[in-house]
Design a protein around this motif. Sequence first.
Motif, PDB file in Angstrom:
ATOM      1  N   GLU A 453       0.742  -1.101   0.116  1.00 46.44           N
ATOM      2  CA  GLU A 453       0.043  -0.242   0.442  1.00 46.44           C
ATOM      3  C   GLU A 453       1.115   1.062  -0.527  1.00 46.44           C
ATOM      4  O   GLU A 453       0.692   2.335  -0.962  1.00 46.44           O
ATOM      5  CB  GLU A 453      -1.160  -0.110   1.426  1.00 46.44           C
ATOM      6  CG  GLU A 453      -2.177  -1.804   1.305  1.00 46.44           C
ATOM      7  CD  GLU A 453      -3.117  -1.229   0.454  1.00 46.44           C
ATOM      8  OE1 GLU A 453      -3.141  -0.004  -0.710  1.00 46.44           O
ATOM      9  OE2 GLU A 453      -3.083  -2.421  -0.057  1.00 46.44           O
ATOM     10  N   GLY A 454       1.606   1.462   0.948  1.00 48.40           N
ATOM     11  CA  GLY A 454       2.887   2.292   0.615  1.00 48.40           C
ATOM     12  C   GLY A 454       3.574   2.977  -0.674  1.00 48.40           C
ATOM     13  O   GLY A 454       3.543   3.753  -0.958  1.00 48.40           O
ATOM     14  N   THR A 455       4.194   1.783  -1.531  1.00 42.13           N
ATOM     15  CA  THR A 455       4.721   2.196  -2.623  1.00 42.13           C
ATOM     16  C   THR A 455       2.860   2.746  -3.579  1.00 42.13           C
ATOM     17  O   THR A 455       3.655   4.504  -4.014  1.00 42.13           O
ATOM     18  CB  THR A 455       4.765   1.228  -3.680  1.00 42.13           C
ATOM     19  OG1 THR A 455       4.231  -0.116  -3.096  1.00 42.13           O
ATOM     20  CG2 THR A 455       6.089   0.563  -2.824  1.00 42.13           C
ATOM     21  N   ARG A 456       2.076   2.516  -3.590  1.00 39.10           N
ATOM     22  CA  ARG A 456       1.106   3.520  -3.840  1.00 39.10           C
ATOM     23  C   ARG A 456       0.434   4.470  -3.976  1.00 39.10           C
ATOM     24  O   ARG A 456       1.178   5.667  -4.594  1.00 39.10           O
ATOM     25  CB  ARG A 456       0.076   2.475  -3.876  1.00 39.10           C
ATOM     26  CG  ARG A 456      -1.321   2.673  -4.874  1.00 39.10           C
ATOM     27  CD  ARG A 456      -2.287   2.219  -4.755  1.00 39.10           C
ATOM     28  NE  ARG A 456      -2.827   1.673  -2.859  1.00 39.10           N
ATOM     29  CZ  ARG A 456      -3.655   2.531  -2.929  1.00 39.10           C
ATOM     30  NH1 ARG A 456      -4.693   4.035  -3.472  1.00 39.10           N
ATOM     31  NH2 ARG A 456      -4.482   2.992  -1.185  1.00 39.10           N
ATOM     32  N   ASP A 457       0.861   4.767  -2.718  1.00 40.64           N
ATOM     33  CA  ASP A 457       0.540   6.258  -2.052  1.00 40.64           C
ATOM     34  C   ASP A 457       2.019   7.012  -1.897  1.00 40.64           C
ATOM     35  O   ASP A 457       1.736   8.241  -2.455  1.00 40.64           O
ATOM     36  CB  ASP A 457       0.544   5.852  -0.228  1.00 40.64           C
ATOM     37  CG  ASP A 457      -0.618   5.831   0.548  1.00 40.64           C
ATOM     38  OD1 ASP A 457      -1.726   4.845  -0.729  1.00 40.64           O
ATOM     39  OD2 ASP A 457      -1.113   5.166   0.989  1.00 40.64           O
ATOM     40  N   LEU A 458       2.931   6.660  -2.285  1.00 43.72           N
ATOM     41  CA  LEU A 458       4.009   7.371  -2.586  1.00 43.72           C
ATOM     42  C   LEU A 458       3.907   7.276  -3.785  1.00 43.72           C
ATOM     43  O   LEU A 458       4.370   8.638  -4.574  1.00 43.72           O
ATOM     44  CB  LEU A 458       5.622   6.478  -2.287  1.00 43.72           C
ATOM     45  CG  LEU A 458       6.119   6.357  -0.810  1.00 43.72           C
ATOM     46  CD1 LEU A 458       7.224   5.775  -0.837  1.00 43.72           C
ATOM     47  CD2 LEU A 458       6.578   7.838  -0.829  1.00 43.72           C
ATOM     48  N   TYR A 459       3.629   7.249  -5.130  1.00 43.87           N
ATOM     49  CA  TYR A 459       2.888   7.219  -6.453  1.00 43.87           C
ATOM     50  C   TYR A 459       1.843   8.350  -6.745  1.00 43.87           C
ATOM     51  O   TYR A 459       2.224   8.977  -6.894  1.00 43.87           O
ATOM     52  CB  TYR A 459       3.045   6.394  -7.016  1.00 43.87           C
ATOM     53  CG  TYR A 459       3.063   6.157  -8.823  1.00 43.87           C
ATOM     54  CD1 TYR A 459       4.266   6.520  -9.216  1.00 43.87           C
ATOM     55  CD2 TYR A 459       1.328   7.143  -9.221  1.00 43.87           C
ATOM     56  CE1 TYR A 459       3.820   6.898 -10.423  1.00 43.87           C
ATOM     57  CE2 TYR A 459       1.247   6.498 -10.251  1.00 43.87           C
ATOM     58  CZ  TYR A 459       3.517   7.110 -11.491  1.00 43.87           C
ATOM     59  OH  TYR A 459       3.145   7.035 -13.137  1.00 43.87           O
ATOM     60  N   ILE A 460       1.017   8.109  -6.252  1.00 41.89           N
ATOM     61  CA  ILE A 460       0.461   9.384  -5.471  1.00 41.89           C
ATOM     62  C   ILE A 460       0.878  10.452  -5.475  1.00 41.89           C
ATOM     63  O   ILE A 460       0.229  11.682  -5.994  1.00 41.89           O
ATOM     64  CB  ILE A 460      -1.032   8.933  -4.593  1.00 41.89           C
ATOM     65  CG1 ILE A 460      -1.627   6.954  -5.800  1.00 41.89           C
ATOM     66  CG2 ILE A 460      -2.164   9.811  -4.541  1.00 41.89           C
ATOM     67  CD1 ILE A 460      -3.034   6.987  -4.671  1.00 41.89           C
ATOM     68  N   LEU A 461       1.474  10.271  -4.175  1.00 40.77           N
ATOM     69  CA  LEU A 461       2.149  12.109  -3.942  1.00 40.77           C
ATOM     70  C   LEU A 461       2.771  12.357  -5.001  1.00 40.77           C
ATOM     71  O   LEU A 461       2.715  13.957  -5.529  1.00 40.77           O
ATOM     72  CB  LEU A 461       2.719  11.562  -2.692  1.00 40.77           C
ATOM     73  CG  LEU A 461       2.026  11.694  -1.353  1.00 40.77           C
ATOM     74  CD1 LEU A 461       3.610  11.001  -0.666  1.00 40.77           C
ATOM     75  CD2 LEU A 461       0.779  12.305  -1.008  1.00 40.77           C
ATOM     76  N   LEU A 462       4.052  11.572  -5.575  1.00 40.33           N
ATOM     77  CA  LEU A 462       4.608  12.347  -6.667  1.00 40.33           C
ATOM     78  C   LEU A 462       4.170  12.415  -8.010  1.00 40.33           C
ATOM     79  O   LEU A 462       4.440  13.764  -8.617  1.00 40.33           O
ATOM     80  CB  LEU A 462       6.532  10.762  -6.932  1.00 40.33           C
ATOM     81  CG  LEU A 462       7.151  10.838  -5.617  1.00 40.33           C
ATOM     82  CD1 LEU A 462       6.974   9.877  -5.826  1.00 40.33           C
ATOM     83  CD2 LEU A 462       8.179  12.348  -5.562  1.00 40.33           C
ATOM     84  N   ASP A 463       3.085  11.894  -8.075  1.00 34.95           N
ATOM     85  CA  ASP A 463       2.291  11.975  -9.460  1.00 34.95           C
ATOM     86  C   ASP A 463       1.542  13.480  -9.285  1.00 34.95           C
ATOM     87  O   ASP A 463       1.575  14.297 -10.475  1.00 34.95           O
ATOM     88  CB  ASP A 463       1.149  11.497  -9.531  1.00 34.95           C
ATOM     89  CG  ASP A 463       0.399  11.246 -11.034  1.00 34.95           C
ATOM     90  OD1 ASP A 463       1.290  11.653 -11.884  1.00 34.95           O
ATOM     91  OD2 ASP A 463      -1.068  11.321 -11.337  1.00 34.95           O
ATOM     92  N   ARG A 464       0.929  14.116  -7.773  1.00 29.35           N
ATOM     93  CA  ARG A 464       0.408  14.957  -7.700  1.00 29.35           C
ATOM     94  C   ARG A 464       1.744  15.757  -7.823  1.00 29.35           C
ATOM     95  O   ARG A 464       1.201  17.203  -8.434  1.00 29.35           O
ATOM     96  CB  ARG A 464      -0.078  15.440  -6.766  1.00 29.35           C
ATOM     97  CG  ARG A 464      -1.806  14.217  -6.346  1.00 29.35           C
ATOM     98  CD  ARG A 464      -2.718  15.287  -5.298  1.00 29.35           C
ATOM     99  NE  ARG A 464      -2.410  14.924  -3.620  1.00 29.35           N
ATOM    100  CZ  ARG A 464      -2.042  14.420  -2.557  1.00 29.35           C
ATOM    101  NH1 ARG A 464      -3.207  13.525  -2.821  1.00 29.35           N
ATOM    102  NH2 ARG A 464      -1.523  14.285  -1.696  1.00 29.35           N
ATOM    103  N   ILE A 465       2.471  16.451  -7.311  1.00 33.29           N
ATOM    104  CA  ILE A 465       3.424  16.672  -7.681  1.00 33.29           C
ATOM    105  C   ILE A 465       3.530  17.383  -9.267  1.00 33.29           C
ATOM    106  O   ILE A 465       4.154  18.435  -9.550  1.00 33.29           O
ATOM    107  CB  ILE A 465       4.759  16.846  -6.570  1.00 33.29           C
ATOM    108  CG1 ILE A 465       3.748  16.949  -5.016  1.00 33.29           C
ATOM    109  CG2 ILE A 465       5.652  17.324  -6.331  1.00 33.29           C
ATOM    110  CD1 ILE A 465       5.177  15.744  -4.242  1.00 33.29           C
ATOM    111  N   SER A 466       4.360  16.085  -9.580  1.00 29.11           N
ATOM    112  CA  SER A 466       4.651  16.948 -10.881  1.00 29.11           C
ATOM    113  C   SER A 466       3.009  17.109 -11.917  1.00 29.11           C
ATOM    114  O   SER A 466       3.753  18.246 -12.796  1.00 29.11           O
ATOM    115  CB  SER A 466       4.906  14.958 -11.893  1.00 29.11           C
ATOM    116  OG  SER A 466       3.459  13.607 -12.165  1.00 29.11           O
TER     117      SER A 466
END
Length: 527
Positions: A453-466
């Motif tokens: 779950e954590g890797t998915r949440d990290l990707y969502i955060l990075l995607d929002r920032i990008s």
Amino acid sequence: MKSMTILFSTDSNSLLNGSRSYAQTMKDLVKEYNLSKMVDVVETGTFGFYGKGVLFQVFPEDIYYSVSSVDDLKEIFNEHVLKGRIVSKFLVEKEKIKPAKRTELKETRIVLRNAGIIDPENIEEYIARDGYKALYNVLRMKQMDVIEMIKASGLRGRGGAGFPTGLKWEMTFKAKDGKKYVLCNADEGEPGTFKDRLILEGDPHSVIEAMAIAGYSIGADTGYIYIRGEYYNSIKKVQKAINDAKEYGLLGNNIFGSDFSFDIAIRPGAGSYVVGDETALMESLEGKAGRPRLKPPYPTEHGLYGKPTLINNVETFANVPWIILNGPGAFRRYGTEKSKGTKVFSLVGNVVNRGIVELPMGCTLRELIYGFGGGVAKGRTLKMVQTGGTAGTFVKPDKLDLPIDYESIKDGISLGSGSILVIDDQNKAIDIAKKAVKFYMHESCGKCTPCREGTRDLYILLDRISKGIGKKEDIERIRTLSMEISDSSFCGLGQSINLPLVSLYDNFKDEFLELVKAKSKNTSNLI
């Protein structure tokens, strides 16, 4: 006309450029002109350098040509082979292949000692270079004496963890169980890493011989080579080497007339980064999903099928015959106080000369990138380097002169699998972070919640920032979340995610903040 040998590299990378077809064309030309007694065309392993065309060497002149068409090859045949005239327009500078003049540090080939020199599918060429002599010597020694040699050499696991090889052998030897196994991890799932594949394709017998030595030392009669399923060329060449070794009596029953019997089989993997963990690899070998086991017990006591099991990777094994023949002292002359011997590095990314190179432990990034890699491609500026593979750290150019070894992690440099990813100033930190996390997210086996779950949440955060819709607290959350995943994950996959992300965060925080500031400015304009 002088006798000559023409060597074509037919490893996987070269095959993609059509090297075997060019080699066959050269053989046909030699036969057509009735030159078979004067010209020998040989398929060999990697030369270590990869350009746009197909690379081959003409010996004894020791010159290299690169061709991109059959017409190029025929021109070289007509001018060089028939008339003895060097065709300069197809020449490749020797310093690109053997770049000793570019740096004071010279390439030292222990693992790659036969790559690009012998035909890996001809066992007699391996034997001619002292192949299987180490195994012969070992079978006349006590098991513990062999283990002590490996311990004295200071050899540590080249898969990334750096565990002392001799100590692992000793632990397996002392395990009280009749049946034991020797496993070679040739899965190599680390992006940007291809050195194990090229070792197997250039010198498979060195690994087979080493596994037999290990089998004798720990008391095992069975070995398995777990090879990534996509490594078709590696599987083909290793199977040929196993078959030839059996035919010559170097595998099987009563090797060299001794009481020792040992056999090896190949087991192709289904494609999983997690099986880099030795317990997950064993699960896969047993026909289960490749997911890690709880440790302890460790494989040296309770491994494959519940039996004591020794696992080393390809590069680790390839050092063993050399150490036996030359002695642990010769191996210790290379490297640093705590990291002995050499390391094979994969040079990838925005670098002029991509390929592999073997250097003593303690070499620097500057020597690797500029001394052997030829610098940053297209004359661009170096922005960062990722060391050790996807699970490794990102460093800025100010760390180019720090030594690379098992202790360098304290300075932010990860040795890992030996992958050196060169990144120029055309790339953005946020994009690199997203790619790294996407890989982790894809390769997570799903066994534990923090990683799944954590890797998915990290990707969502990075995607929002990008996309310019992130918040300042998202940036801080990336660092803390990656540390939380690392601290609570079950295996090395989730435990290592903090290395790339935290190093990117610490070195390029301003880039992340600029994306958030840009979003804030756009919002204020709307108001």
